[in-house]
Design an enzyme around this catalytic site. Structure first.
Site, mmCIF file in Angstrom:
data_model
loop_
_atom_site.group_PDB
_atom_site.id
_atom_site.type_symbol
_atom_site.label_atom_id
_atom_site.label_comp_id
_atom_site.label_asym_id
_atom_site.label_seq_id
_atom_site.Cartn_x
_atom_site.Cartn_y
_atom_site.Cartn_z
ATOM 1 N N GLY A 1 0.803 -1.215 0.000
ATOM 2 C CA GLY A 1 0.000 0.000 0.000
ATOM 3 C C GLY A 1 0.833 1.260 0.000
ATOM 4 N N GLY A 2 2.113 1.138 0.344
ATOM 5 C CA GLY A 2 3.016 2.282 0.288
ATOM 6 C C GLY A 2 2.665 3.380 1.273
ATOM 7 N N CYS B 1 0.731 5.951 0.838
ATOM 8 C CA CYS B 1 -0.689 6.306 0.812
ATOM 9 C C CYS B 1 -1.485 5.497 1.818
ATOM 10 C CB CYS B 1 -1.255 6.105 -0.587
ATOM 11 S SG CYS B 1 -3.011 6.495 -0.715
ATOM 12 N N GLY C 1 4.931 24.439 7.029
ATOM 13 C CA GLY C 1 4.554 24.097 5.668
ATOM 14 C C GLY C 1 3.046 24.053 5.531
ATOM 15 N N GLY D 1 7.065 18.867 2.396
ATOM 16 C CA GLY D 1 7.174 18.093 1.169
ATOM 17 C C GLY D 1 7.798 16.731 1.407
ATOM 18 N N ALA E 1 -0.725 9.689 -5.128
ATOM 19 C CA ALA E 1 -1.002 8.268 -5.288
ATOM 20 C C ALA E 1 -1.674 7.975 -6.619
ATOM 21 C CB ALA E 1 -1.874 7.773 -4.131
ATOM 22 N N HIS F 1 -31.455 18.718 -9.506
ATOM 23 C CA HIS F 1 -31.744 19.699 -8.461
ATOM 24 C C HIS F 1 -32.466 19.010 -7.304
ATOM 25 C CE1 HIS F 1 -32.853 23.585 -6.706
ATOM 26 N NE2 HIS F 1 -34.069 23.081 -6.526
#
Length: 450
Positions: free
Chosen positions: A38-39, A41, A173, A260, A306, A429
């Site tokens: 999944g890294g 992310c 940041g 970053g 991602a 709407h």
């Protein structure tokens, strides 16, 4: 080790999607992941952040809107349960990735890849990667300059293991990570100070989005300082003392650096021609300077998102499978889950305004019936179109569900629709989506609802 057609290094969104698509196309594929699938992310980025923001939004809405809407309730936060929700979200995403890799026949290898003696190795198994092609999808890590590398400093990673909310926090940041973190901590009662070196927060977004978000953050009690640098951070017994370039000194319990991210690549590549300025450079086809070695996602140091990594992974997989494949790489959608939400793609207006080649129209969220039903008044939709052919080339949405509404604008811009063509579509709407039509009517010169 058996020989593979392709070995993908890194199990984040880019690497996993690349490996799955390659396997779907008949390639023999392995994926190497040293930690969890999944890294960034899934594990320390998108998923846990949005899980916390979901709780923050619910909590804030009850406190801020409850009485107005007739919901009379006393609410409190149980951080232990909040973190369970976050960790459950992480686990579901992580396990989902592993399940899909197995489903499509991708061989999973849990190891670390290093480069030595002219080859890529599995560090623990001490085996050379036996493959025709290698895809590097090794992601990124939080960027911390040496001047800010003080013991106990937080990055976004540490937030997800906190056991209690700090009384105060300085966030350095004000990009998308910084403002999302400010939204979370502010909602849960932490005193938040947000510092940005650039003249405005989210400096890469439309100027009007920056203005609305800064007003919203300040209204909720966040102290925002722009155009100042952090000169020094000193660790105290019970927190940190931060000196700013304007002479102000800020004492807070925690400091979070959100300036970053930096690419991460296999150890041993740092002194090779593959790495330039801290990133692996490629051409438009994701080819590096070495034959049969490719790179996708954050490791390229380009757009570190991602969904961009995923798109690049799929595109590369199709190319390696001999297919003619392309995607809209020039209009990348950007979403920020702050309060109010922000979504954008295409041309944006800066402090200097727009060139004479463009027309623009900003329709306020306060004039949308659905937004008023939701007790949401902050925000707008801004459309930007070419004067010459009336094609829509930019959209920024600020307000409720902006990150979901954005996709209509993405399709409109990618398909090069004109203002007149967009207006042919009936919008239901009462919905938030009507505001996009309202902005288009404004571009045409005939706004009906303001």
């Amino acid at each position: 080790m058996p020989k593979y057609d392709v070995i993908v290094v890194g199990g984040g969104p880019g690497g996993s999607d690349c490996a799955i698509r390659l396997s779907q196309r008949g390639k023999k594929v392995a994926i190497v992941e040293r930690k969890e699938f999944g890294g960034t992310c899934t594990n320390v980025g998108c998923i846990p952040t949005k899980a916390l923001l979901t709780v923050a939004k619910l909590y804030s809405d009850i406190k801020e809107k409850g009485k107005r809407l007739g919901v009379l309730a006393q609410v409190d936060i149980d951080l232990k349960t909040v973190m369970k929700h976050m960790n459950r979200s992480i686990l579901m995403s992580r396990k989902g990735t592993e399940t899909l890799l197995k489903k499509y026949g991708v061989e999973i290898i849990k190891d670390n890849v290093v480069y030595k003696n002219g080859s890529f190795y599995l560090e623990n198994a001490n085996e050379i990667l036996d493959t025709e092609k290698i895809v590097l999808a090794t992601g990124s890590k939080p960027k911390i300059p040496k001047t800010l590398a003080v013991e106990g400093i937080w990055t976004s990673n540490e937030v997800f293991s906190m056991s209690e909310f700090p009384e105060s926090i300085l966030i350095i940041g004000a990009g998308y990570i910084g403002v999302e973190m400010a939204t979370i901590f502010n909602a849960f009662g932490t005193k938040v100070i947000l510092v940005e070196l650039q003249p405005r927060i989210i400096p890469f977004e439309d100027i009007d989005a920056s203005i609305v978000l800064e007003k919203s953050l300040k209204k909720r009690g966040v102290k925002v300082k722009t155009g100042v640098a952090v000169e020094k951070i000193e660790k105290l017994d019970n927190g940190f003392l931060t000196a700013l370039s304007d002479g102000e000194q800020l004492e807070t319990e925690k400091v979070l650096v959100a300036i970053g991210r930096a690419p991460v690549y296999p150890e041993g590549l740092e002194d090779t021609e593959l790495v330039e300025n801290g990133k692996i450079t490629t051409n438009k086809d994701f080819e590096t300077k070495w034959p049969n070695v490719y790179a996708i996602g954050d490791v390229r140091g380009a757009i570190m998102l991602a969904h961009v990594a995923s798109a690049e992974g799929i595109a590369l997989a199709e190319k390696l499978s001999g297919k003619d494949y392309d995607y809209y790489s020039e209009t990348v959608p950007a979403v920020i889950f702050c309060e109010p939400e922000i979504g954008s793609t295409g041309i944006k207006e800066t402090e200097d305004g727009l060139s004479d080649d463009y027309d623009k129209f900003l329709f306020p969220m306060s004039a949308n019936p659905r937004a008023n039903i939701l007790a949401e008044r902050d925000g707008f939709v801004k459309l930007i179109a070419n004067k010459s052919d009336h094609k829509i080339v930019g959209i920024t949405i600020v307000g409720p569900n902006a990150v979901e509404l954005l996709m209509e604008g993405v399709v409109v811009i990618n398909e090069q629709l004109t203002v007149e063509e967009l207006l042919k579509s009936i919008h239901p709407h009462p919905t938030l989506s009507e505001i996009i039509r309202d902005a288009a009517e404004g571009l045409e010169g005939n706004p009906i609802h303001i």
